[in-house]
Design a protein around this motif. Structure first.
Motif, mmCIF file in Angstrom:
data_model
loop_
_atom_site.group_PDB
_atom_site.id
_atom_site.type_symbol
_atom_site.label_atom_id
_atom_site.label_comp_id
_atom_site.label_asym_id
_atom_site.label_seq_id
_atom_site.Cartn_x
_atom_site.Cartn_y
_atom_site.Cartn_z
ATOM 1 N N GLN A 58 0.831 -1.204 0.000
ATOM 2 C CA GLN A 58 0.000 0.000 0.000
ATOM 3 C C GLN A 58 0.865 1.254 0.000
ATOM 4 N N PHE A 59 0.246 2.360 -0.438
ATOM 5 C CA PHE A 59 0.920 3.644 -0.296
ATOM 6 C C PHE A 59 0.666 4.275 1.070
ATOM 7 N N ASP A 60 -0.460 3.898 1.692
ATOM 8 C CA ASP A 60 -0.921 4.604 2.899
ATOM 9 C C ASP A 60 0.194 4.819 3.921
ATOM 10 N N GLY A 61 0.822 3.716 4.296
ATOM 11 C CA GLY A 61 1.823 3.790 5.338
ATOM 12 C C GLY A 61 2.956 4.729 4.977
ATOM 13 N N GLN A 62 3.320 4.746 3.684
ATOM 14 C CA GLN A 62 4.415 5.627 3.279
ATOM 15 C C GLN A 62 3.994 7.086 3.361
ATOM 16 N N MET A 82 -0.014 -1.031 -6.909
ATOM 17 C CA MET A 82 -0.481 -0.175 -5.815
ATOM 18 C C MET A 82 -1.485 0.831 -6.345
ATOM 19 N N PRO A 83 -2.746 0.630 -6.069
ATOM 20 C CA PRO A 83 -3.729 1.600 -6.567
ATOM 21 C C PRO A 83 -3.680 2.872 -5.726
ATOM 22 N N PHE A 84 -3.797 3.974 -6.366
ATOM 23 C CA PHE A 84 -3.760 5.223 -5.621
ATOM 24 C C PHE A 84 -4.749 6.198 -6.230
ATOM 25 N N TYR A 116 -1.991 -0.372 12.507
ATOM 26 C CA TYR A 116 -1.876 -0.453 11.054
ATOM 27 C C TYR A 116 -1.218 -1.770 10.653
ATOM 28 N N THR A 145 -5.589 2.426 8.721
ATOM 29 C CA THR A 145 -5.729 3.288 9.888
ATOM 30 C C THR A 145 -7.114 3.897 9.932
#
Lengths: 112, 500
Positions: free
Chosen positions: A67-71, B1-3, B184, B190
Motif C-alpha cells: 500500500q501507499f498509505d503507510g508511506q 499499488m492503486p492510488f 496499522y 488506519t
C-alpha cells in the motif's frame, strides 16, 4: 576474495519482522533516552528517534501490504515532527537565555 | 499499488476552515494595527469568526452523516456537538483573557490566533475518522498550546511549564504514533471503519477502500493489544488521566490562568471525543480488553486526583488535580460504553466546561499582575469582601463537588447510573467514594471564603467587566443545566447516534 570462498546466502529480501524488531529497538532506545538523559536537547533528539522508529514501522508495514498509505503517513509524521522541533528549539533557546542552562534538573521551580 | 486522490468536500470541514481563516485574519490585522493601543479589535474579530464557525456547525447539524476526504473526516452530529462546545469555550476564554492580556503585557495577535488554531485541531479530533487524523488533530491542538503555555515570559514558571509540556507532550505523541503503527500493522488500515471491519464488525464507515489484510488480527493479537494500549497512553496524556498526568499540575500552574482554563476544559473534551471515536468505532469487538484497561486507569485517576488535591495550597494546582479527578469520572462513563454512558460523557464535558471556566474566571478576577493572590489563604473572607464573587465561587465549587442543584450533580448522577447499568458497580462505588473525598477540598474553599478572617488587607479586585460577564454566564449555565438538564440531554442523545 580467495578462490573457493563463498558468502553465505542472504535472503532475497529482508523480512518485515526484521524491520519491526529494528523499529521496536529504536523506539526503546528513544524511550530510555527521554527517561535517563538530563539535557533538554538530548531528550529532544531521543524523541526524534522514537518518531523515526515509528516511520520505519510504517514503511515496513506499507511494503508488506503493498500500500501507499503507510508511506504517506511517514510524510505527515516528519512534517509534524519538524513543526514540533521548531517550537521546541525556540522554547529551549528562550530558557537558555534566561537561565544559561538547558539541563532539566536545573529548570525546576515547579514541584513536579 | 492503486492510488486515488480522494474527493475533496470542503463543506464537510467548513467550521474548521472558518476558524483557521479567523486565526490567520487576526494575525494579519494585528500586523497592520500594532501601533494601536489595546487589543479590543482583535477580540472582536475572533468572536465574529467564532460566531461564523458556530453558524456553520449548526448548518451541518442536519446534514447527512457522511465520511469526507477519503474517510479521514466524519461529518455527523457528534462532531458538530463538540464543535459548538469548543466554540463556546474559546469564546468564553477570549472574554476571560481581556483582563490578563492587559495585566501581563501579552502580545495579543499571537495569543488569539494560536488559541484559534488550537481549536481547529480539537475540531479535527472530534471529527476524525482515521487514526492519522487523530494524530494530526492532537498535534494541531498541542503545538499552539506549548507556545501559549510559555506566554507569560516574565514569569520563570511559565517558561518551565512550556518546556515540560512540550517534552512530555512530544514523548506521549511518540507512544500514540507507535500505537497507530502497530494497529496499522495488524489491520492494514488506519481508517477507523476499516479497522473495525478487519476485526470482524460490520461498520457503516467501512468503505470499499478498505484493504484486505495480509496479516489478520487473529494471528497477531498481542501486537494489536499493544497498539491499543499505546493509543490509550497517547490519548490519556491529553485527557490528563493518571498515571499520565504528571505534567498537569506544573503546566496548569505555570501557564497564564486564562489558558489554564482553556486547556483544562477544551483539550480534555477533545481527548475524550477522540477516545470515544477510536474505541467505539474501531475496537467494538475488543471492548472487554480496552474496557478493563480504561477501568483500571479510571480508578487510579480518581484516587490520585482527589487525594493529592487535598494537599494543595495553590488554587491553580488544586483545580489541576481536580481536573485529573474529573477526567476519571468521565472515563467511568466511557468504560460503561452503553448509550447512557455516552450521553453522560457529552453532558459531563459541557457541565465541566461551565463550572471549571467559571472557577478560573474568579481566579483571574482575584489574581494580580505576575500571578499573585493564588494561594487558598487569599480566598479567606472573600464572601464578605466581595459578596458576588464569593457567591459565584460557591456555586462553582458546589458544582465541582457534585452537590445539587448544579450541573455537576446531574452529570455525576448520569455517569454513575450508566456504570451501574453496565454492571460496573464496583467502579461506580469507587467513583462515589472519590467524589466524597473531593467534597472536602472544594468545600474547604467555601469554608475559607465565609468562615475565616483574611490574614491581610486586600485591595478590591480590578474592574474587569468581560471576565465578570464570563463568570456570570458560566454560573447561569451551571444552574440551568442543574435544574433543567433535559434540553442538553436531548441534544447529546441526537449526537451519539454514530454508534449505529
Amino acid at each position: 576474495m580467495p578462490p573457493g570462498f563463498a558468502l553465505p546466502a542472504l535472503p532475497a529480501t529482508v523480512p518485515t519482522e526484521a524491520y519491526v524488531v529494528l523499529s521496536a529497538v529504536l523506539f526503546a532506545i528513544g524511550t530510555l533516552g527521554v527517561l535517563l538523559r538530563k539535557n533538554a536537547l538530548t531528550i529532544f533528539m531521543s524523541i526524534e528517534l522514537m518518531l523515526n522508529a515509528v516511520n520505519v514501522a510504517f514503511v515496513a508495514f506499507a511494503r508488506q501490504f503493498g500500500q501507499f498509505d503507510g508511506q504517506i503517513f511517514v510524510f505527515f509524521v516528519m512534517a509534524v515532527a519538524a513543526a514540533e522541533v521548531a517550537v521546541g528549539l525556540g522554547i529551549i533557546v528562550d530558557i537558555f537565555r534566561s537561565r544559561r542552562t538547558v539541563d532539566i534538573d536545573d529548570v525546576s521551580w515547579l514541584r513536579g | 499499488m492503486p492510488f486515488e486522490l480522494p474527493e475533496l468536500n470542503w463543506w464537510a470541514i467548513a467550521p474548521v476552515l472558518a476558524i483557521t481563516l479567523t486565526g490567520s485574519l487576526v494575525m494579519v490585522v494585528d500586523l497592520f494595527t500594532q501601533r494601536r493601543r489595546g487589543q479590543g479589535h482583535l477580540a472582536v474579530i475572533s468572536l465574529a469568526g467564532l460566531a461564523v464557525t458556530a453558524a456553520l456547525s449548526l448548518l451541518l447539524w442536519n446534514a447527512d452523516e457522511e465520511a469526507a476526504f477519503g474517510g479521514m473526516i466524519i461529518v455527523d452530529r457528534f462532531a458538530q456537538f463538540f464543535n459548538l462546545l469548543f466554540v463556546f469555550v474559546v469564546a468564553v476564554v477570549v472574554l476571560m483573557s481581556q483582563e490578563q492580556l492587559d495585566r501581563e503585557d501579552f502580545h495579543p495577535g499571537e495569543y488569539y490566533s494560536l488559541l484559534l488554531f488550537s481549536v481547529a485541531g480539537m475540531m479535527l479530533m472530534a471529527a476524525a475518522g482515521d487514526l492519522i487524523m487523530v494524530f494530526l488533530g492532537i498535534e494541531l491542538l498541542s503545538i499552539p498550546l506549548y507556545i501559549l503555555t510559555g506566554f507569560s515570559r516574565r514569569r520563570i514558571e511559565s517558561e518551565e511549564a512550556s518546556i515540560k509540556y512540550l517534552l512530555l507532550g512530544a514523548f506521549a505523541t511518540g507512544f500514540l504514533l507507535y500505537g497507530i503503527a502497530l494497529v496499522y500493522g495488524t489491520t492494514a488500515s488506519t481508517n477507523l471503519g476499516c479497522v473495525a471491519q478487519t476485526l470482524g464488525t460490520r461498520s457503516a464507515l467501512a468503505t470499499d477502500l478498505c484493504a484486505v489484510p495480509a496479516l489478520t488480527a487473529v494471528t497477531l493479537p498481542a501486537m494489536l493489544l499493544t497498539g491499543m494500549g499505546l493509543l490509550i497512553v497517547g490519548l490519556g496524556f491529553k485527557a490528563a488521566l493518571a498515571p499520565f498526568h504528571m505534567w498537569t499540575p506544573d503546566v496548569y500552574e505555570g501557564a497564564p490562568t486564562s489558558l489554564t482554563a482553556f486547556m483544562s476544559v477544551a483539550s480534555k473534551a477533545a481527548a475524550f471525543a477522540a477516545i470515544l471515536r477510536v474505541f467505539l468505532i474501531a475496537f467494538p469487538t475488543l471492548v472487554a480488553d480496552w474496557g478493563f484497561m480504561l477501568a483500571i486507569i479510571a480508578v487510579i485517576t480518581m484516587v490520585v486526583g482527589n487525594t493529592v488535591a487535598l494537599l494543595q495550597q495553590n488554587i491553580k494546582r488544586l483545580l489541576a488535580y481536580s481536573s485529573i479527578a474529573h477526567a476519571g469520572y468521565i472515563l467511568v462513563a466511557v468504560v460503561a460504553a452503553n448509550e447512557l454512558g455516552l450521553l453522560a460523557v457529552l453532558f459531563y464535558t459541557v457541565a465541566y466546561a461551565l463550572m471549571n471556566l467559571g472557577a478560573f474566571a474568579i481566579v483571574i478576577l482575584l489574581g494580580r499582575r505576575g500571578e499573585e493572590n493564588l494561594l487558598l489563604g487569599d480566598y479567606a473572607g472573600l464572601g464578605y469582601r466581595q459578596p458576588v464573587l464569593g457567591a459565584l465561587m460557591t456555586i462553582f465549587m458546589l458544582s465541582l463537588a457534585g452537590i445539587p442543584p448544579t450541573a455537576g450533580f446531574v452529570g455525576k448522577f448520569y455517569i454513575f447510573t450508566a456504570a451501574v447499568q453496565a454492571d460496573q458497580v464496583l467502579l461506580a462505588v469507587i467513583g462515589l467514594l472519590a467524589s466524597v473525598i473531593s467534597a472536602y477540598y472544594y468545600l474547604r474553599v467555601v469554608y475559607l471564603m465565609y468562615m475565616v478572617e483574611p490574614a491581610r488587607a486586600y485591595a478590591a479586585p480590578a474592574r474587569a467587566p468581560w471576565v465578570s460577564l464570563a463568570a456570570g454566564l458560566a454560573a447561569a449555565g451551571v444552574l440551568v443545566l442543574g435544574i433543567f438538564p433535559s434540553q442538553i440531554l436531548e441534544i447529546a442523545q441526537a449526537s451519539v447516534r454514530f454508534l449505529g
